[in-house]
Design an enzyme around this catalytic site. Structure first.
Site, PDB file in Angstrom:
ATOM      1  N   LYS A 151      47.318  13.681 -40.072  1.00 48.30           N
ATOM      2  CA  LYS A 151      46.189  14.509 -39.619  1.00 48.30           C
ATOM      3  C   LYS A 151      46.336  15.951 -40.078  1.00 48.30           C
ATOM      4  O   LYS A 151      45.349  16.625 -40.338  1.00 48.30           O
ATOM      5  CB  LYS A 151      46.003  14.409 -38.102  1.00 48.30           C
ATOM      6  CG  LYS A 151      45.486  13.035 -37.706  1.00 48.30           C
ATOM      7  CD  LYS A 151      44.631  13.022 -36.460  1.00 48.30           C
ATOM      8  CE  LYS A 151      43.965  11.647 -36.315  1.00 48.30           C
ATOM      9  NZ  LYS A 151      43.380  11.383 -35.030  1.00 48.30           N
ATOM     10  N   LYS A 167      44.218   2.590 -42.862  1.00 47.71           N
ATOM     11  CA  LYS A 167      43.613   1.973 -41.675  1.00 47.71           C
ATOM     12  C   LYS A 167      42.135   2.371 -41.561  1.00 47.71           C
ATOM     13  O   LYS A 167      41.742   3.435 -42.048  1.00 47.71           O
ATOM     14  CB  LYS A 167      44.380   2.326 -40.399  1.00 47.71           C
ATOM     15  CG  LYS A 167      44.075   3.661 -39.788  1.00 47.71           C
ATOM     16  CD  LYS A 167      44.531   3.695 -38.319  1.00 47.71           C
ATOM     17  CE  LYS A 167      44.150   5.031 -37.716  1.00 47.71           C
ATOM     18  NZ  LYS A 167      44.131   5.088 -36.287  1.00 47.71           N
ATOM     19  N   LYS A 192      37.607   5.986 -37.395  1.00 51.74           N
ATOM     20  CA  LYS A 192      36.291   6.526 -37.024  1.00 51.74           C
ATOM     21  C   LYS A 192      35.900   7.725 -37.860  1.00 51.74           C
ATOM     22  O   LYS A 192      34.746   7.951 -38.156  1.00 51.74           O
ATOM     23  CB  LYS A 192      36.325   7.056 -35.585  1.00 51.74           C
ATOM     24  CG  LYS A 192      36.477   6.101 -34.506  1.00 51.74           C
ATOM     25  CD  LYS A 192      36.367   6.893 -33.201  1.00 51.74           C
ATOM     26  CE  LYS A 192      37.208   6.302 -32.104  1.00 51.74           C
ATOM     27  NZ  LYS A 192      38.589   6.788 -32.105  1.00 51.74           N
TER      28      LYS A 192
HETATM   29  N1  AQP Z   1      42.175   0.243 -37.820  1.00 52.28           N
HETATM   30  C1  AQP Z   1      42.617  -0.131 -36.636  1.00 52.28           C
HETATM   31  N2  AQP Z   1      43.044  -1.401 -36.452  1.00 52.28           N
HETATM   32  C2  AQP Z   1      43.497  -1.798 -35.226  1.00 52.28           C
HETATM   33  N3  AQP Z   1      43.538  -0.983 -34.145  1.00 52.28           N
HETATM   34  C3  AQP Z   1      43.117   0.279 -34.293  1.00 52.28           C
HETATM   35  N4  AQP Z   1      43.017   1.322 -33.450  1.00 52.28           N
HETATM   36  C4  AQP Z   1      42.519   2.394 -34.101  1.00 52.28           C
HETATM   37  N5  AQP Z   1      42.279   2.080 -35.389  1.00 52.28           N
HETATM   38  C5  AQP Z   1      42.640   0.781 -35.538  1.00 52.28           C
HETATM   39  C6  AQP Z   1      43.387   1.269 -32.035  1.00 52.28           C
HETATM   40  O1  AQP Z   1      42.272   1.744 -31.296  1.00 52.28           O
HETATM   41  C7  AQP Z   1      42.737   2.373 -30.110  1.00 52.28           C
HETATM   42  C8  AQP Z   1      42.034   3.681 -29.909  1.00 52.28           C
HETATM   43  O2  AQP Z   1      42.316   4.549 -30.976  1.00 52.28           O
HETATM   44  P1  AQP Z   1      41.973   6.087 -30.848  1.00 52.28           P
HETATM   45  O3  AQP Z   1      40.549   6.323 -30.958  1.00 52.28           O
HETATM   46  O4  AQP Z   1      42.595   6.638 -29.639  1.00 52.28           O
HETATM   47  O5  AQP Z   1      42.761   6.765 -31.993  1.00 52.28           O
HETATM   48  P2  AQP Z   1      42.974   6.449 -33.460  1.00 52.28           P
HETATM   49  O6  AQP Z   1      44.043   5.414 -33.576  1.00 52.28           O
HETATM   50  O7  AQP Z   1      43.282   7.752 -34.109  1.00 52.28           O
HETATM   51  O8  AQP Z   1      41.588   5.833 -33.961  1.00 52.28           O
HETATM   52  P3  AQP Z   1      40.743   6.270 -35.173  1.00 52.28           P
HETATM   53  O9  AQP Z   1      39.602   5.319 -35.250  1.00 52.28           O
HETATM   54  O10 AQP Z   1      41.579   6.373 -36.411  1.00 52.28           O
HETATM   55  O11 AQP Z   1      40.203   7.679 -34.739  1.00 52.28           O
HETATM   56  P4  AQP Z   1      40.251   9.047 -35.511  1.00 52.28           P
HETATM   57  O12 AQP Z   1      39.578   8.804 -36.835  1.00 52.28           O
HETATM   58  O13 AQP Z   1      39.543  10.021 -34.657  1.00 52.28           O
HETATM   59  O14 AQP Z   1      41.702   9.403 -35.669  1.00 52.28           O
HETATM   60  C9  AQP Z   1      44.241   2.545 -30.260  1.00 52.28           C
HETATM   61  O15 AQP Z   1      44.883   1.578 -29.474  1.00 52.28           O
HETATM   62  C10 AQP Z   1      44.489   2.277 -31.701  1.00 52.28           C
HETATM   63  O16 AQP Z   1      45.762   1.704 -31.917  1.00 52.28           O
END
Ligand code: AQP
Length: 335
Positions: free
Chosen positions: A117, A199, A202
């Site tokens: 990040k 991965k 969002k």
């Molecule tokens: N690609 C993924 N595959 C499986 N699990 C995933 N999670 C996130 N991406 C994947 C799981 O979703 C839960 C919530 O995640 P989060 O929103 O708290 O944070 P994150 O992991 O940072 O998700 P994003 O989508 O990547 O958000 P941004 O882009 O804002 O950083 C967690 O249990 C995570 O493991």
């Protein structure tokens, strides 16, 4: 109640940084509702985590409510589980400080999400981004959660939460439950449709890289048709075929079919047929979520009632834990 009778406590959170992706859904949220039969579940919308990356305040407020509605639309029942908005429980910030004093700079420096990040936002490498895993530890330890359902990407943070809890217990006497990760066998890491080595996230700038769970069926099908795969045309799960293997994991997660059965189903068929089948299966799976979300968003009073009740329930548990932790470290009791 004896230890055997007590239901285990499950806790997990999601950031309101955008509409949930299929990765969030398969790796995390779609499982959360199913866990309610077996466990005492606590789920939150992690708005405090979201501001580690710059957010537009009006947009964050809107997305927080939408994320809350999405949790319910994905099958979480606010009458059976505690569902709340993280910033409504000030206890998390209180515990965050206590736990930060049991966390080493070196261990935070090793977190890959911080490295990723900060590379993505070089103009805003703030202290919150660095200490994010401490707040996550506070989220979990404030409820003495036994199990934390997460995707593979959060494994390192959970490991750190365990280390922090163990260190605190070592210094002040046994207090926090040491939480365990609860990671699914299939779908723990759904990858980008445009770059299967990354991965699905969002906040990905390329909208074709992600399926958002509120995407319309034609959009979902189009995105799958454009998914990056290899030049071969055999539907086979293999490390050297990350694109097609990712689509197979998605198909397996939404249909319940196992990988060998999927290989047999598409034996002799090309990628075109397979991508269409994945797109249709995902669109069908998400239809009820989309419909329920629309219904909930039309009833803001109900949503408010749910998150206010959630806050009360969350504070009632985490307030006691925070007060005890304050006492443990030597603060003079004021409650
Ligand atoms: N690609 C993924 N595959 C499986 N699990 C995933 N999670 C996130 N991406 C994947 C799981 O979703 C839960 C919530 O995640 P989060 O929103 O708290 O944070 P994150 O992991 O940072 O998700 P994003 O989508 O990547 O958000 P941004 O882009 O804002 O950083 C967690 O249990 C995570 O493991």
């Amino acid at each position: 109640m004896s230890e055997q009778e007590r239901k285990k406590i499950i806790l997990s959170s999601i950031q309101p940084t955008g509409t949930f992706t299929l990765g969030n859904y398969i790796g995390a949220v779609s499982r959360w509702g199913k866990l309610q039969d077996e466990f005492d579940c606590i789920y939150s919308v992690a708005d405090m985590h979201a501001i580690t990356v710059r957010q537009d305040p009006a947009q964050l407020r809107k997305r927080t409510i939408e994320s809350y509605a999405l949790l319910i639309a994905c099958g979480i029942d606010p009458k059976r589980s505690i569902v709340f908005i993280q910033s409504h429980a000030g206890t998390h910030a209180e515990l965050n400080w206590i736990l930060a004093c049991s966390t080493q700079f070196g261990e935070l420096s090793r977190m890959t999400q911080f490295k990723d990040k900060s590379a993505k936002h070089p103009d805003d490498i703030n202290a919150g981004l660095f200490t994010y895993p401490v707040l996550m530890a506070a989220d979990i330890l404030a409820y003495n959660a036994d199990l934390v359902p997460i995707g593979e990407d959060q494994r390192q943070h959970l490991e750190l939460a365990r280390n922090i809890a163990q260190r605190f217990n070592g210094k002040y006497g046994d207090f926090f439950t040491i939480p365990e990760a609860y990671i699914p066998e299939v779908g723990a890491k759904i990858t980008s449709l445009q770059d299967p080595t990354k991965k699905m996230s969002k906040s990905d700038e390329n909208p074709n890289a992600c399926i958002f769970i509120l995407d319309e069926p034609d959009v979902i099908i189009r995105k799958f048709k454009r998914a990056v795969t290899d030049s071969d045309s055999i539907v086979r799960y293999s490390e050297d075929k990350p694109g097609i293997s990712n689509l197979m994991s998605i198909y397996s997660a939404v249909t319940g079919k196992n990988i060998p059965d999927i290989e047999r189903e598409f034996d002799g068929k090309g990628y075109g047929d397979f991508k269409l089948a994945v797109g249709e299966a995902v669109a069908d799976n998400l239809k009820p979520v989309r419909e329920e979300f629309a219904r909930l968003m039309a009833d803001k009073a109900y949503l408010k009632e749910c998150y206010m009740n959630g806050a009360k329930a969350a504070l009632s548990i985490s307030g006691k834990v925070a007060a005890k932790a304050y006492h443990k470290v030597g603060f003079v009791d004021a409650r």
